[in-house]
Design an enzyme around this catalytic site. Structure first.
Site, PDB file in Angstrom:
ATOM      1  N   ASP A 196       3.240   2.346  -7.213  1.00  0.00           N
ATOM      2  CA  ASP A 196       4.234   3.403  -7.049  1.00  0.00           C
ATOM      3  C   ASP A 196       3.744   4.737  -7.608  1.00  0.00           C
ATOM      4  O   ASP A 196       3.118   4.792  -8.672  1.00  0.00           O
ATOM      5  CB  ASP A 196       5.507   2.978  -7.796  1.00  0.00           C
ATOM      6  CG  ASP A 196       6.586   4.036  -7.768  1.00  0.00           C
ATOM      7  OD1 ASP A 196       7.145   4.279  -6.677  1.00  0.00           O
ATOM      8  OD2 ASP A 196       6.861   4.642  -8.823  1.00  0.00           O
TER       9      ASP A 196
ATOM     10  N   GLU B 228       0.835   4.407  -3.126  1.00  0.00           N
ATOM     11  CA  GLU B 228       1.807   5.363  -2.596  1.00  0.00           C
ATOM     12  C   GLU B 228       1.481   6.762  -3.100  1.00  0.00           C
ATOM     13  O   GLU B 228       1.596   7.050  -4.289  1.00  0.00           O
ATOM     14  CB  GLU B 228       3.226   4.990  -3.042  1.00  0.00           C
ATOM     15  CG  GLU B 228       4.278   5.957  -2.497  1.00  0.00           C
ATOM     16  CD  GLU B 228       5.507   6.102  -3.376  1.00  0.00           C
ATOM     17  OE1 GLU B 228       6.581   6.427  -2.822  1.00  0.00           O
ATOM     18  OE2 GLU B 228       5.397   5.912  -4.599  1.00  0.00           O
TER      19      GLU B 228
END
Length: 581
Positions: free
Chosen positions: A229, A302
């Site tokens: 993330d 990401e």
């Protein structure tokens, strides 16, 4: 150009032929190179105990559905212990399961069921920050030197009136200052996201090793990898290079709102080279665990960054990085208003920039962005799924995109996403809120769309679920059945090994050809409501006829219909997969 009758005369753009492999030989492919990754937002997938919140047992009960879709791996958004200010992305304990989602035993049962069905489990790794309710942060506030150095602290700035202000102008992704004062230590801590998510200090070797141990813990439990993330935010500049004080970031001139993240050019807090180095180190941990059990672990990163920056995550030639730096062009670059030329430009971009021996990946939706049916149109759902599953590379599907779920309406009173709440705007909050794409999964026309038998769900179920759900679509001409057909088709060698070329025929029609040896398919998607007649003999080795293999649900054509290649009528918003005869 198109004449008055809509018949194609010449294509608007030259096609660019690109290869999905460095050569045309059939090399043995690893599990992650051929599968479809299916993202589950656990809180919204399936509630097994009636509390209105999805959980691990609900996922376990539903794994057969993934098998039905042809899914070989599922990525779960965070399931770790958390106070849930950012719904799991504020992790208090990286080594334990959030009570609302279940227990470690429930997780192990999920792993066992997934193994039985040959479905890999990928977890969300959130390395940039922890929770302000974590033991690490609480110990830091108590003055524990080790844990104090886990975080990023800075003195405030005192003005001429004796008032203390944040150290600099850095802004949180979720608006307002990225600094929060704590009296316990008399300093501000950095949080690039919500106040409850203090950033970790990756210039501290102990933090680096701690997070590597988190990775080892879950990989040794058998998980098949991690989606990482917010990787772009991992490092900030070293303040020692700026006289011991973190510098202001320059104004971006993108907005006049000083509280907006877009107000600054984030040259000191985003996309630093040290972040790429850390990805390479994590990949070494993956390889370390693989050496023990032989299972390849996959890393997805990401980062909404430039293509040049994104490609660095693959590796540097000498060291390996992530197998799947996420390709967000279908989210960030195009939408339902985009022309065929803009679609082509966006799709070809990743293929052009990526290293020749690496795989592309295609992501059309996730828990942070409006759903495909809402961002493009309900009529284009099948066409976008054709792109994500049949383009060269790896397909990623956010739960619900296979049935064409739309964004749900979530009132200001029901809004819980900090991105929406922090706007303090009960009128326009929905423009920032991520709640609409996180509404509960629509299983059936039953109470709460079959998601939960509780009296209230954590977010309201989207309107129209009675007719838009899995149960209805299993038995009809539906997005679900189109998706299953595409999932089966992508196992064909043409889509595993074949080459690729694309063309924008006109304002509306984008088409691409995949071919391998003497077999070829053409995918045609009309992004406009206007009908066109196109000449597919533009593509090399396409001269006579084509056969309909898969068509979008509104198409009047049927599988096995034979069409004249030089005069194929494409209706408004129609999408087709055609086999070249």
């Amino acid at each position: 150009m198109v004449n008055m009758k809509g018949i194609l005369v010449l294509p608007l753009l030259f096609a660019v032929a690109l290869s999905s492999q460095s050569n045309n030989k059939e090399k043995e492919l690893d599990w992650w190179e051929t599968t479809i990754f299916y993202q589950i937002y656990p809180r919204s997938f399936k509630d097994s105990n009636g509390d209105g919140i999805g959980d691990l047992n609900g996922i376990t009960e539903s794994l057969e559905y993934l098998k039905e879709l042809g899914i070989g791996a599922t990525w779960l958004s965070p399931i770790f212990k958390s106070p849930m200010y950012d719904f799991g992305y504020d992790i208090a304990d990286f080594y334990d399961i959030q009570d609302e989602y279940g227990t470690m035993e429930d997780f192990e049962n999920l792993m066992a069921k997934a193994k039985e069905l040959d479905i890999k489990i990928v977890l969300d790794f959130v390395p940039n920050h922890t929770s302000n309710e974590s033991v690490w942060f609480e110990e830091a506030l108590r003055g524990h030197e080790k844990y104090y150095d886990y975080f990023i602290w800075e003195d405030g700035v005192v003005d001429e009136n004796g008032v203390t202000h944040p150290p600099n102008n850095w802004v949180s992704v979720f608006r307002k200052s990225a600094w929060e004062y704590r009296e316990e230590v008399g300093k501000y801590y950095l949080h690039q996201f919500v106040i409850g998510q203090p950033d970790l200090n990756y210039r501290n070797p102990e933090v680096v090793e701690e997070m590597k141990n988190v990775v080892r813990f879950w990989l040794e439990k058998g998980v098949a990898g991690f989606r990482v993330d917010a990787i772009a935010h991992l490092f900030e500049v070293d303040k020692a290079d700026f006289g011991g004080k973190y510098p202001d970031e320059p104004l971006s001139k993108n907005t006049d709102d000083p509280d907006s993240y877009d107000s600054l050019d984030h040259i000191y807090t985003k996309d630093l080279d040290e972040t790429v180095e850390m990805v390479y180190q994590w990949r070494e941990v993956f390889e370390e665990i693989k050496a023990k059990d032989g299972l390849t672990r996959v890393m997805m990163t990401e980062a909404y960054s430039s293509p040049q920056m994104t490609m660095k995550y693959f590796g540097n030639g000498e060291r390996k990085g992530a197998q799947m730096p996420f390709n967000f062009v279908l989210i960030s670059d195009v939408n339902g208003r985009s022309s065929a030329a803009e679609i082509k430009y966006a799709l070809d971009k990743f293929l052009t920039f990526k290293p020749i021996d690496e795989h592309a990946n295609w992501v059309a939706g996730n828990h942070d962005n409006n759903r495909v049916a809402s961002r493009f149109s309900p009529e284009l759902v099948d066409g976008i799924n054709m792109i994500t599953l049949l383009m060269p590379g790896i397909g990623v599907t956010y739960m619900g995109e296979e049935i064409g779920m739309v964004d749900g309406f979530v009132s200001w009173e029901d809004t819980v996403d900090p991105s929406g709440c922090n706007t303090d705007d009960p009128i326009n909050y929905w423009m920032s809120s991520r709640d609409p794409e996180r509404t509960p999964f629509q299983w059936s026309a039953d109470k709460n769309a079959g998601f939960s038998d509780g009296d209230k769900t954590w977010l309201p179920v989207a309107d129209g679920y009675e007719n838009l759900n899995v149960e209805v679509q299993r038995h009809s001409n539906s997005h679900l059945n189109v998706y299953k057909a595409l999932s089966a088709l992508r196992t064909d060698k043409v889509f595993r090994y074949g080459r690729y070329e694309s063309v924008a025929y006109n304002e509306g029609v984008f088409a691409f050809r995949r071919w391998y040896n003497k077999k070829a398919y053409i995918v045609v998607i009309n992004f406009r409501q206007e009908a066109y007649t196109i000449d597919l003999t533009y593509f090399e080795n396409v001269s006579k006829k084509v056969e309909v293999v898969v068509r979008s649900i509104q198409s009047p054509k049927n599988p096995r219909d034979i069409l004249q290649a030089n005069q194929v009528e494409i209706l408004g918003s129609e999408s087709l997969v055609l086999r070249v005869l």
